[in-house]
Enzyme design. Structure first.
Site, PDB file in Angstrom:
ATOM      1  N   ASP A  80      10.050  17.572  23.966  1.00 57.62           N
ATOM      2  CA  ASP A  80       9.086  18.614  23.776  1.00 57.62           C
ATOM      3  C   ASP A  80       9.556  19.719  22.982  1.00 57.62           C
ATOM      4  OD1 ASP A  80       6.208  19.735  25.201  1.00 57.62           O
ATOM      5  OD2 ASP A  80       7.878  21.386  25.186  1.00 57.62           O
TER       6      ASP A  80
ATOM      7  N   ASP B 214       0.498   9.731  26.603  1.00 53.11           N
ATOM      8  CA  ASP B 214       0.600  11.299  26.375  1.00 53.11           C
ATOM      9  C   ASP B 214      -0.466  11.913  25.601  1.00 53.11           C
ATOM     10  OD1 ASP B 214       1.507  13.942  25.436  1.00 53.11           O
ATOM     11  OD2 ASP B 214       3.442  13.557  24.910  1.00 53.11           O
TER      12      ASP B 214
ATOM     13  N   HIS C  66       3.016  12.916  29.103  1.00 51.97           N
ATOM     14  CA  HIS C  66       3.906  13.942  28.297  1.00 51.97           C
ATOM     15  C   HIS C  66       5.301  14.153  29.067  1.00 51.97           C
ATOM     16  CE1 HIS C  66       4.971  16.593  25.120  1.00 51.97           C
ATOM     17  NE2 HIS C  66       5.134  17.521  26.132  1.00 51.97           N
TER      18      HIS C  66
END
Length: 280
Positions: free
Chosen positions: A117, A231, A259
């Protein structure tokens, strides 16, 4: 002095599957937390938004038990680290600079950096700027924000929600981006470091991103790319394009994961990273 919220130590005690001791450093008047488990060649795990080192709790044990030293910082504004209340304090440059002090203070060398991320732009920039300390790179569902790529509708919706929400529902966001519901106890643990809106100010450089991407494309350090198969924020095709853009190997799909793939498939990810590091 920077005005900041400090999470009480007891708020992070007794969390599910998080037996790790938090260590602290003082940097620019802020107390920054990290966990440091095991011995051997260092592996640094960099979380993104709106998580903290708790995200890596299932990934770390297989890597640690394979003979590696696992270090997972809480970025400023997250987890057990101090949380400046001024949103304007936070920037890509500042996060990168503060995380670099961890490498220096612990004299980390020969390390593998594992990014996810928002930890991707930070950790990958560290890899480019500190090659003398980082020898290998592992990438999970992330990217570099160069100002040129088209973001998915889900990513845009998430960004807009974070931007307009003062009291960010952190556990709610994590639950929504997991393939399988991790349960109320785990969601409460994600919320634990953030008792009020002031403690959530950090929960969110195209030029720097472009520079890092171009540098990685010419980089020859070993790289492993793992990507969740479900995701919605950064779908597998985004992972394929990103890996190609930085000259990395094709992503290895992680099945039945969204995710926050560390929640859905943490032990598997830890085993894959450990096996890769050991050359299996």
């Amino acid at each position: 002095m920077t005005e900041a919220v400090r999470t009480a130590a007891e708020a992070l005690e007794g969390l599910p599957d998080y037996p790790f001791v938090q260590h602290h450093r003082e940097v620019d008047g802020l107390r920054l937390a990290h966990i440091d488990e095991g011995e051997g060649a260092p592996v640094i795990f960099v979380h993104g938004e709106p998580t903290w080192s708790f995200l890596w709790r299932k990934v770390i044990p297989p890597v640690r038990d394979a003979g590696f030293r696992c270090i997972a910082p809480d970025l400023a504004g997250f987890g057990g680290s101090d949380k400046p209340v001024d949103v304007g304090w936070y920037s890509y440059d500042r996060h990168t600079t503060l995380t670099a002090t961890l490498l220096e203070d612990l004299d980390v060398r020969g390390a593998t950096i594992v990014v996810h991320d928002w930890g991707g732009p930070i950790g990958l920039r560290l890899a480019v700027e500190h090659p003398e300390r980082i020898e290998r790179i592992v990438i999970l569902d992330t990217g570099l924000f160069t100002g040129r790529q088209r973001m998915t509708d889900a990513w845009i919706a998430f960004h807009d929600f974070v931007e307009r929400t003062e009291d960010l529902p952190i556990g709610f966001l994590v639950r929504g981006a997991c393939k399988n519901d991790p349960g109320d106890e785990v969601i409460a643990a994600y919320d634990a470091p953030y008792p009020d809106p002031a403690s959530k100010a950090g929960a969110p450089g195209a030029a720097a991103g472009q520079r890092v991407q171009e540098a990685l494309k010419e980089d020859r350090r070993p790289m492993l790319v793992l990507w969740a198969d479900s995701d919605p924020i950064l779908p597998p095709q985004v992972g394929e394009r990103f890996a190609q853009a930085i000259g990395g190997p094709p992503p290895r799909p992680i099945e039945n994961a969204s995710h926050f793939l560390q929640e859905d498939q943490g032990p598997l990810i830890g085993s894959l990273v450990a096996d890769w590091l050991l050359g299996r």
